[in-house]
Design an enzyme around this catalytic site. Structure first.
Site, short mmCIF file in Angstrom:
data_model
loop_
_atom_site.label_atom_id
_atom_site.label_comp_id
_atom_site.label_asym_id
_atom_site.label_seq_id
_atom_site.Cartn_x
_atom_site.Cartn_y
_atom_site.Cartn_z
N TRP A 90 93.37 63.22 4.15
CA TRP A 90 93.90 64.55 4.33
C TRP A 90 93.36 65.59 3.21
O TRP A 90 93.03 66.53 3.58
CB TRP A 90 95.17 64.64 4.58
CG TRP A 90 95.78 64.00 5.82
CD1 TRP A 90 96.50 62.88 6.06
CD2 TRP A 90 95.45 64.16 7.25
NE1 TRP A 90 96.65 62.42 7.39
CE2 TRP A 90 95.99 63.24 8.20
CE3 TRP A 90 94.87 65.15 7.71
CZ2 TRP A 90 95.75 63.24 9.51
CZ3 TRP A 90 94.43 65.10 9.34
CH2 TRP A 90 94.96 64.34 10.11
N ASP A 123 100.33 69.88 0.31
CA ASP A 123 100.42 69.44 1.45
C ASP A 123 101.32 68.39 1.57
O ASP A 123 101.17 67.08 1.11
CB ASP A 123 98.97 68.85 2.36
CG ASP A 123 99.11 68.26 3.50
OD1 ASP A 123 100.26 68.24 3.84
OD2 ASP A 123 98.13 67.87 4.20
N LYS A 180 106.27 64.66 11.11
CA LYS A 180 106.38 63.22 10.26
C LYS A 180 107.96 63.04 10.01
O LYS A 180 108.38 62.10 10.02
CB LYS A 180 105.33 63.34 9.18
CG LYS A 180 104.03 63.80 9.13
CD LYS A 180 103.28 62.70 10.05
CE LYS A 180 101.81 63.43 10.68
NZ LYS A 180 100.73 63.63 9.69
C1 LIG Z 1 99.45 64.31 9.73
C2 LIG Z 1 98.95 65.06 8.56
C3 LIG Z 1 98.09 66.19 8.76
C4 LIG Z 1 97.55 66.78 9.97
O1 LIG Z 1 98.66 67.47 10.78
P1 LIG Z 1 98.18 68.39 12.00
O2 LIG Z 1 99.36 68.79 12.28
O3 LIG Z 1 97.85 67.15 13.06
O4 LIG Z 1 97.18 69.08 11.50
C5 LIG Z 1 97.71 66.61 7.38
N1 LIG Z 1 98.15 66.13 6.30
C6 LIG Z 1 99.03 65.08 6.21
C7 LIG Z 1 99.38 64.73 4.72
C8 LIG Z 1 99.41 64.47 7.17
O5 LIG Z 1 100.34 63.57 7.33
#
Ligand SMILES: *Cc1c(COP(=O)(O)O)cnc(C)c1O
Length: 362
Positions: free
Chosen positions: A102, A172, A196
């Site tokens: 990511w 993030d 998540k």
């Molecule tokens: C799932 C995830 C993403 C992507 O998220 P979307 O909502 O599908 O854009 C980005 N960063 C991390 C750490 C993730 O777990």
């Protein structure tokens, strides 16, 4: 009730049973309103109360200081990969620490927006560790340092924030948001898609220090401007009303049922320890992808020493209602995502199955 399995999906992922039951009870009509959350205006008093409560719960759980704004956006974390550099860079540079897939994707998107640098990159070891502070190649003039607190695919997590001096952190936190206390004052911006650990797909929480919010920019599309979303209190256009409502219920569950983020963190550590000790006492039958000091409490990634047994492991686990354990193709093996809402019982059942499977196949 339809039988619920133990769902180890990486996301969208398991939600607390209490939250689902509450949403189910109120799905035909919110008490005193006579219509459901899916049917009411985002401009009305009821939705405003729900949005304000979700924000207040987040402020309480994370101890978010008053000089931070919170917005509920759409577009997932992927849109943040672009919105962050679009809004914050202003022709200057930022540093990226990439500890997994990511972070790497975020860096590639940011490169479209400005002259960003890699301060550290874990690709050469297939992202199995996080850097020490000494290993970071930081630019003191950078506008921010970006990192991913938990890499969902590799199962690699920072146990402490990287030290970046006076340069603000941008994080993030999609896959460990609300799993442990965080000192928000160390961050310029922290964001998480909800699917998540905090709610359903469709809503993304962005927490931003107010001095970093750029001035209105005539050339920037309205939907991409933090300033615009803040000014309109997350209602520039129709926000993801159902998602915000579920975030409100999940944060209520964290406050009242769990008892806060310290408690949640302790429970998460206990759950993760059950799986890591099943790995560590397996005499090499299972091996962890992540190095010891950065093993994720949310996504436990491991391989079977005989990779040919992996499909059988997944199949037999499923027969025991332990579902969605296949690892991401870039890592292989098994990934058990054990977010806040995964009950301890599910993790105990998986650890027992790991021992039994090893005995039967060694
Ligand atoms: C799932 C995830 C993403 C992507 O998220 P979307 O909502 O599908 O854009 C980005 N960063 C991390 C750490 C993730 O777990």
């Amino acid at each position: 009730m339809t039988q619920r399995v133990f769902n180890f999906s990486a996301g969208p992922a398991v939600l607390p049973l209490e939250v689902l039951q509450h949403a189910q009870e109120d799905l035909l009509a919110l008490p005193g309103v006579g219509s459901s959350i899916l049917e009411i205006s985002h401009r009305g008093e009821t939705f405003k109360e729900i949005l304000d409560a979700a924000e207040a719960n987040l402020r309480q759980l994370l101890g978010i200081p008053d000089n931070y704004r919170i917005v509920f956006l759409q577009g997932g974390s992927r849109l943040q990969f672009s919105m962050i550099p679009m809004n914050l860079l202003n022709g200057k540079s930022a540093d990226y620490i990439t500890t997994g897939s990511w972070g790497e994707k975020a860096f590639q998107e940011a490169r479209r927006e400005g002259p960003v640098r890699l301060a550290w990159d874990g690709k050469s070891s297939n992202y199995n560790c996080v850097p020490t502070n000494d290993e970071l190649d930081l630019d003191a003039e950078a506008l921010y340092v970006y990192f991913t607190s938990n890499e969902t695919i590799q199962g690699v997590q920072f146990s402490k924030e990287p030290q970046t001096g006076s340069v603000p952190l941008v994080c993030d936190a999609s896959s460990d948001f609300l799993s442990r206390p965080v000192d928000i004052a160390r961050y310029g911006l922290l964001y998480a898609c909800a699917q998540k650990n905090a709610g359903p797909a469709g809503v993304t929480v962005v927490i931003i220090r107010d001095d970093l919010v750029p001035e209105p920019d005539e050339k920037m599309a309205g939907m991409l401007s933090y300033q615009n979303h803040i000014k309109n209190k997350s209602c520039f256009n129709t926000p993801p009303t159902f998602g915000v409502y579920i975030v409100k219920l999940v944060t209520e569950w964290l406050i009242h049922t769990v008892g806060g983020l310290e408690k949640m963190h302790a429970l998460n550590r206990q759950k993760a320890n059950l799986l890591y000790s099943a790995i560590d006492t397996s005499d090499g039958f299972y091996t962890s992808h992540a190095k010891l000091d950065c093993r994720s409490l949310m996504n436990v990634t491991f391989q079977l020493s005989n990779a040919d047994l992996t499909p059988q492991f997944i199949e037999q686990a499923k027969e025991r209602d332990l579902c969605n354990l296949k690892g991401h193709r870039s890592v292989g093996g098994i990934r058990a995502s054990i977010y806040n809402a995964m009950p301890r019982e599910g993790v105990e059942r998986l650890a027992e199955f790991m021992d039994a499977f090893r005995s039967a196949n060694r």
